[in-house]
Design a protein around this motif. Structure first.
Motif, short mmCIF file in Angstrom:
data_model
loop_
_atom_site.label_atom_id
_atom_site.label_comp_id
_atom_site.label_asym_id
_atom_site.label_seq_id
_atom_site.Cartn_x
_atom_site.Cartn_y
_atom_site.Cartn_z
N UNK A 25 0.82 -1.21 0.00
CA UNK A 25 0.00 0.00 0.00
C UNK A 25 0.86 1.27 0.00
N UNK A 26 2.02 1.20 0.63
CA UNK A 26 2.94 2.33 0.60
C UNK A 26 3.42 2.61 -0.82
N UNK A 27 3.71 1.55 -1.54
CA UNK A 27 4.12 1.70 -2.95
C UNK A 27 2.97 2.27 -3.79
N UNK A 28 1.76 1.84 -3.51
CA UNK A 28 0.60 2.38 -4.23
C UNK A 28 0.46 3.88 -3.98
N UNK A 29 0.71 4.30 -2.74
CA UNK A 29 0.66 5.73 -2.42
C UNK A 29 1.65 6.48 -3.30
N UNK A 34 2.14 10.27 -6.27
CA UNK A 34 3.47 10.88 -6.45
C UNK A 34 3.98 11.50 -5.16
N UNK A 35 3.86 10.75 -4.08
CA UNK A 35 4.34 11.22 -2.78
C UNK A 35 4.89 10.05 -1.98
N UNK A 36 5.64 10.39 -0.95
CA UNK A 36 6.23 9.38 -0.07
C UNK A 36 5.71 9.62 1.35
N UNK A 37 4.73 8.85 1.76
CA UNK A 37 4.15 8.97 3.08
C UNK A 37 4.20 7.58 3.72
N UNK A 53 -1.84 15.26 -1.75
CA UNK A 53 -0.46 15.02 -1.28
C UNK A 53 0.58 15.04 -2.38
N UNK A 54 0.27 15.64 -3.51
CA UNK A 54 1.20 15.65 -4.64
C UNK A 54 2.58 16.16 -4.23
N UNK A 55 3.58 15.33 -4.41
CA UNK A 55 4.97 15.71 -4.15
C UNK A 55 5.37 15.77 -2.69
N UNK A 69 -3.09 20.96 7.89
CA UNK A 69 -3.23 20.96 6.43
C UNK A 69 -1.85 21.10 5.83
N UNK A 70 -1.53 20.18 4.91
CA UNK A 70 -0.22 20.16 4.26
C UNK A 70 -0.45 20.38 2.77
N UNK A 71 0.16 21.42 2.23
CA UNK A 71 0.01 21.72 0.81
C UNK A 71 1.01 20.91 -0.01
N UNK A 72 1.02 21.10 -1.31
CA UNK A 72 1.80 20.28 -2.22
C UNK A 72 3.31 20.53 -2.10
N UNK A 73 4.08 19.51 -2.47
CA UNK A 73 5.54 19.56 -2.55
C UNK A 73 6.22 19.92 -1.23
N UNK A 74 5.70 19.43 -0.13
CA UNK A 74 6.26 19.68 1.20
C UNK A 74 7.17 18.52 1.59
N UNK A 75 8.30 18.84 2.21
CA UNK A 75 9.20 17.82 2.75
C UNK A 75 9.24 17.96 4.26
N UNK A 76 8.96 16.87 4.96
CA UNK A 76 8.98 16.84 6.41
C UNK A 76 9.79 15.61 6.82
N UNK A 77 10.97 15.83 7.41
CA UNK A 77 11.76 14.66 7.77
C UNK A 77 13.08 15.01 8.42
N UNK A 78 13.95 14.01 8.49
CA UNK A 78 15.26 14.17 9.11
C UNK A 78 16.19 15.00 8.25
#
Length: 139
Positions: A25-29, A34-37, A53-55, A69-78
């Motif tokens: 399901x992660x791969x389907x996302x 076109x996002x990595x969640x 969640x585009x990008x 609310x998270x808009x498009x092309x956001x990066x949240x991580x390490x």
């Protein structure tokens, strides 16, 4: 759709300790939206992703509170190869093309402007913009 359903399904399966299917399901996302969640991120069910969640790219251990609310092309991580991900409070708006990196805490009701680069904690009710992000207004 108010959130990404494939993430919800993968997270449910992951919490039930069902092997392999969360990865499917992660791969389907990734393919569909076109996002990595990742299903290991703890994202409240009321979180809304603009444009499905585009990008968007989210780190594995990130925590995102309700009504965010998270808009498009956001990066949240390490950052810098360190697996220390952000904790985002409730009722937060994360603007398009912004990045929240490292072990930072975003307070409740905060706003992160478009194209902001957040590398330090954001207090509750604050608005941060720029690179690196700085406060412009406090309620």
């Amino acid at each position: 759709m108010t959130n990404i359903r494939t993430y919800d399904i993968a997270r449910f399966l992951y919490n039930k300790k069902i092997p392999l299917l969360p990865k499917v399901f992660s791969r389907l996302t990734r393919i569909i939206y076109s996002c990595e969640i990742p299903y290991t991120a703890n994202i409240h069910s009321s979180v809304k992703f603009a444009h499905k969640g585009l990008g968007v790219v989210i780190g594995h251990d990130t925590i995102i509170g309700k009504n965010t609310k998270i808009l498009q092309n956001v990066t949240i991580g390490g950052r810098s190869g360190i697996r220390a991900n952000p904790v985002i409070g409730e009722n937060v708006l994360v603007g398009a093309n912004s990045s929240i990196l490292g072990k930072v805490v975003i307070g409740n009701n905060a706003q992160i402007g478009a194209h902001a680069l957040v590398l330090s904690d954001v207090p509750p009710n604050a608005t941060f913009v720029g690179a690196p992000a700085k406060a412009i207004k406090k309620k």
